[in-house]
Design a protein around this motif. Structure first.
Motif, PDB file in Angstrom:
ATOM      1  N   ILE A  38       0.837  -1.201   0.000  1.00 28.57           N
ATOM      2  CA  ILE A  38       0.000   0.000   0.000  1.00 28.57           C
ATOM      3  C   ILE A  38       0.871   1.249   0.000  1.00 28.57           C
ATOM      4  CG2 ILE A  38      -1.650   1.363   1.359  1.00 28.57           C
ATOM      5  CD1 ILE A  38      -2.886  -1.368   2.218  1.00 28.57           C
ATOM      6  N   ARG A  39       1.920   1.261   0.836  1.00 31.83           N
ATOM      7  CA  ARG A  39       2.839   2.417   0.847  1.00 31.83           C
ATOM      8  C   ARG A  39       3.484   2.619  -0.514  1.00 31.83           C
ATOM      9  NH1 ARG A  39       3.844   0.818   6.252  1.00 31.83           N
ATOM     10  NH2 ARG A  39       5.536  -0.548   5.641  1.00 31.83           N
ATOM     11  N   LEU A  40       3.918   1.532  -1.175  1.00 25.48           N
ATOM     12  CA  LEU A  40       4.514   1.643  -2.510  1.00 25.48           C
ATOM     13  C   LEU A  40       3.528   2.246  -3.504  1.00 25.48           C
ATOM     14  CD1 LEU A  40       6.480  -1.716  -2.911  1.00 25.48           C
ATOM     15  CD2 LEU A  40       7.419   0.575  -2.535  1.00 25.48           C
ATOM     16  N   TYR A  41       2.276   1.814  -3.423  1.00 24.92           N
ATOM     17  CA  TYR A  41       1.253   2.355  -4.320  1.00 24.92           C
ATOM     18  C   TYR A  41       1.091   3.858  -4.114  1.00 24.92           C
ATOM     19  CZ  TYR A  41      -3.100   3.416  -6.595  1.00 24.92           C
ATOM     20  OH  TYR A  41      -4.050   4.005  -7.393  1.00 24.92           O
ATOM     21  N   PHE A  42       1.016   4.297  -2.848  1.00 30.59           N
ATOM     22  CA  PHE A  42       0.863   5.725  -2.581  1.00 30.59           C
ATOM     23  C   PHE A  42       2.076   6.519  -3.033  1.00 30.59           C
ATOM     24  CE2 PHE A  42      -2.520   4.566   0.513  1.00 30.59           C
ATOM     25  CZ  PHE A  42      -3.523   5.305  -0.066  1.00 30.59           C
ATOM     26  N   GLN A  43       3.275   5.981  -2.861  1.00 37.16           N
ATOM     27  CA  GLN A  43       4.474   6.671  -3.338  1.00 37.16           C
ATOM     28  C   GLN A  43       4.411   6.870  -4.849  1.00 37.16           C
ATOM     29  OE1 GLN A  43       7.775   4.291  -1.997  1.00 37.16           O
ATOM     30  NE2 GLN A  43       7.642   5.043   0.097  1.00 37.16           N
ATOM     31  N   GLU A  44       4.016   5.829  -5.563  1.00 38.48           N
ATOM     32  CA  GLU A  44       3.903   5.919  -7.018  1.00 38.48           C
ATOM     33  C   GLU A  44       2.833   6.934  -7.420  1.00 38.48           C
ATOM     34  OE1 GLU A  44       2.355   3.142 -10.665  1.00 38.48           O
ATOM     35  OE2 GLU A  44       3.532   2.163  -9.092  1.00 38.48           O
ATOM     36  N   TYR A  45       1.683   6.847  -6.786  1.00 34.24           N
ATOM     37  CA  TYR A  45       0.578   7.756  -7.094  1.00 34.24           C
ATOM     38  C   TYR A  45       0.981   9.209  -6.841  1.00 34.24           C
ATOM     39  CZ  TYR A  45      -4.038   9.886  -7.122  1.00 34.24           C
ATOM     40  OH  TYR A  45      -5.113  10.692  -7.415  1.00 34.24           O
ATOM     41  N   GLU A  46       1.557   9.466  -5.661  1.00 34.21           N
ATOM     42  CA  GLU A  46       1.906  10.834  -5.290  1.00 34.21           C
ATOM     43  C   GLU A  46       3.058  11.384  -6.136  1.00 34.21           C
ATOM     44  OE1 GLU A  46       0.375  11.342  -0.752  1.00 34.21           O
ATOM     45  OE2 GLU A  46       2.308  10.327  -1.018  1.00 34.21           O
ATOM     46  N   SER A  47       3.930  10.517  -6.634  1.00 27.71           N
ATOM     47  CA  SER A  47       4.996  11.006  -7.515  1.00 27.71           C
ATOM     48  C   SER A  47       4.412  11.485  -8.847  1.00 27.71           C
ATOM     49  CB  SER A  47       6.065   9.936  -7.738  1.00 27.71           C
ATOM     50  OG  SER A  47       5.582   8.898  -8.564  1.00 27.71           O
ATOM     51  N   LYS A  48       3.291  10.916  -9.261  1.00 28.94           N
ATOM     52  CA  LYS A  48       2.631  11.328 -10.505  1.00 28.94           C
ATOM     53  C   LYS A  48       1.721  12.523 -10.299  1.00 28.94           C
ATOM     54  CE  LYS A  48       2.353   6.835 -12.814  1.00 28.94           C
ATOM     55  NZ  LYS A  48       1.424   5.804 -13.317  1.00 28.94           N
ATOM     56  N   TYR A  49       0.944  12.521  -9.216  1.00 31.77           N
ATOM     57  CA  TYR A  49      -0.149  13.476  -9.049  1.00 31.77           C
ATOM     58  C   TYR A  49       0.020  14.447  -7.879  1.00 31.77           C
ATOM     59  CZ  TYR A  49      -2.263  10.076 -12.169  1.00 31.77           C
ATOM     60  OH  TYR A  49      -2.506   9.226 -13.222  1.00 31.77           O
ATOM     61  N   GLY A  50       1.081  14.318  -7.126  1.00 40.10           N
ATOM     62  CA  GLY A  50       1.285  15.189  -5.976  1.00 40.10           C
ATOM     63  C   GLY A  50       0.758  14.554  -4.698  1.00 40.10           C
ATOM     64  N   PRO A  51       1.130  15.147  -3.584  1.00 42.73           N
ATOM     65  CA  PRO A  51       0.771  14.567  -2.290  1.00 42.73           C
ATOM     66  C   PRO A  51      -0.728  14.558  -2.015  1.00 42.73           C
ATOM     67  CG  PRO A  51       1.937  16.645  -2.005  1.00 42.73           C
ATOM     68  CD  PRO A  51       1.910  16.365  -3.463  1.00 42.73           C
ATOM     69  N   ILE A  52      -1.134  13.544  -1.304  1.00 40.05           N
ATOM     70  CA  ILE A  52      -2.505  13.449  -0.810  1.00 40.05           C
ATOM     71  C   ILE A  52      -2.471  13.945   0.625  1.00 40.05           C
ATOM     72  CG2 ILE A  52      -4.400  11.892  -0.202  1.00 40.05           C
ATOM     73  CD1 ILE A  52      -3.288   9.968  -2.362  1.00 40.05           C
ATOM     74  N   GLU A  53      -3.282  14.926   0.916  1.00 36.74           N
ATOM     75  CA  GLU A  53      -3.306  15.469   2.273  1.00 36.74           C
ATOM     76  C   GLU A  53      -4.117  14.546   3.171  1.00 36.74           C
ATOM     77  OE1 GLU A  53      -2.884  19.122   3.333  1.00 36.74           O
ATOM     78  OE2 GLU A  53      -1.985  19.819   1.470  1.00 36.74           O
ATOM     79  N   ALA A  54      -3.463  14.025   4.190  1.00 31.01           N
ATOM     80  CA  ALA A  54      -4.151  13.156   5.146  1.00 31.01           C
ATOM     81  C   ALA A  54      -4.834  14.030   6.184  1.00 31.01           C
ATOM     82  CB  ALA A  54      -3.173  12.205   5.808  1.00 31.01           C
ATOM     83  N   LYS A  55      -6.108  13.799   6.389  1.00 33.24           N
ATOM     84  CA  LYS A  55      -6.864  14.566   7.376  1.00 33.24           C
ATOM     85  C   LYS A  55      -7.289  13.611   8.479  1.00 33.24           C
ATOM     86  CE  LYS A  55      -8.551  17.821   4.011  1.00 33.24           C
ATOM     87  NZ  LYS A  55      -9.703  18.422   3.348  1.00 33.24           N
ATOM     88  N   GLU A  56      -7.010  14.013   9.699  1.00 39.35           N
ATOM     89  CA  GLU A  56      -7.428  13.180  10.825  1.00 39.35           C
ATOM     90  C   GLU A  56      -8.910  13.418  11.084  1.00 39.35           C
ATOM     91  OE1 GLU A  56      -5.131  12.937  14.355  1.00 39.35           O
ATOM     92  OE2 GLU A  56      -3.303  13.548  13.309  1.00 39.35           O
ATOM     93  N   THR A  57      -9.609  12.351  11.324  1.00 36.19           N
ATOM     94  CA  THR A  57     -11.023  12.460  11.670  1.00 36.19           C
ATOM     95  C   THR A  57     -11.220  11.860  13.044  1.00 36.19           C
ATOM     96  OG1 THR A  57     -11.557  10.375  10.595  1.00 36.19           O
ATOM     97  CG2 THR A  57     -11.805  12.378   9.279  1.00 36.19           C
ATOM     98  N   PHE A  58     -12.109  12.431  13.772  1.00 39.13           N
ATOM     99  CA  PHE A  58     -12.414  11.958  15.115  1.00 39.13           C
ATOM    100  C   PHE A  58     -13.874  11.544  15.166  1.00 39.13           C
ATOM    101  CE2 PHE A  58      -8.922  14.917  15.429  1.00 39.13           C
ATOM    102  CZ  PHE A  58      -8.027  14.226  16.239  1.00 39.13           C
ATOM    103  N   THR A  59     -14.121  10.405  15.741  1.00 35.32           N
ATOM    104  CA  THR A  59     -15.499   9.945  15.888  1.00 35.32           C
ATOM    105  C   THR A  59     -15.808   9.794  17.360  1.00 35.32           C
ATOM    106  OG1 THR A  59     -14.808   7.630  15.715  1.00 35.32           O
ATOM    107  CG2 THR A  59     -15.488   8.720  13.681  1.00 35.32           C
ATOM    108  N   GLN A  60     -17.017  10.089  17.700  1.00 36.92           N
ATOM    109  CA  GLN A  60     -17.459   9.905  19.076  1.00 36.92           C
ATOM    110  C   GLN A  60     -18.090   8.545  19.210  1.00 36.92           C
ATOM    111  OE1 GLN A  60     -20.077  13.185  19.790  1.00 36.92           O
ATOM    112  NE2 GLN A  60     -18.398  14.539  20.369  1.00 36.92           N
ATOM    113  N   ARG A  61     -17.847   7.916  20.319  1.00 35.44           N
ATOM    114  CA  ARG A  61     -18.427   6.596  20.572  1.00 35.44           C
ATOM    115  C   ARG A  61     -19.405   6.691  21.699  1.00 35.44           C
ATOM    116  NH1 ARG A  61     -14.061   2.008  19.341  1.00 35.44           N
ATOM    117  NH2 ARG A  61     -13.187   2.977  17.548  1.00 35.44           N
TER     118      ARG A  61
END
Length: 61
Positions: A38-61
Motif C-alpha cells: 500500500i505504501r509503494l502504491y501511494f508513493q507511485e501515485y503521489e509522484s505522478k499526481y502530488g501529495p494526498i493530504e491526510a486529514k485526521e477524523t475523530f469519531t465519538q463513541r
C-alpha cells in the motif's frame, strides 16, 4: 509510536497465497507485506499526481 488502525479485507485464496509467497520472500508478515505494498502504491501515485493530504477524523463513541 502511532496507534494502528485495523481493518479486515476479503480476497480469494489465490491472491492470499501469492501475498503470503511475497511476504516470505521479503521476510515480512502477511500484514506487513500488505502495508508495504500500500505504501509503494501511494508513493507511485503521489509522484505522478502530488501529495494526498491526510486529514485526521475523530469519531465519538
Amino acid at each position: 509510536m502511532k496507534k494502528l488502525s485495523y481493518m479486515s479485507i476479503s480476497m480469494d485464496e489465490t491472491l492470499k497465497e501469492k501475498l503470503k509467497y511475497l511476504a516470505e520472500q521479503e521476510q515480512r508478515s502477511l500484514s506487513s507485506q500488505v502495508r508495504h505494498l500500500i505504501r509503494l502504491y501511494f508513493q507511485e501515485y503521489e509522484s505522478k499526481y502530488g501529495p494526498i493530504e491526510a486529514k485526521e477524523t475523530f469519531t465519538q463513541r
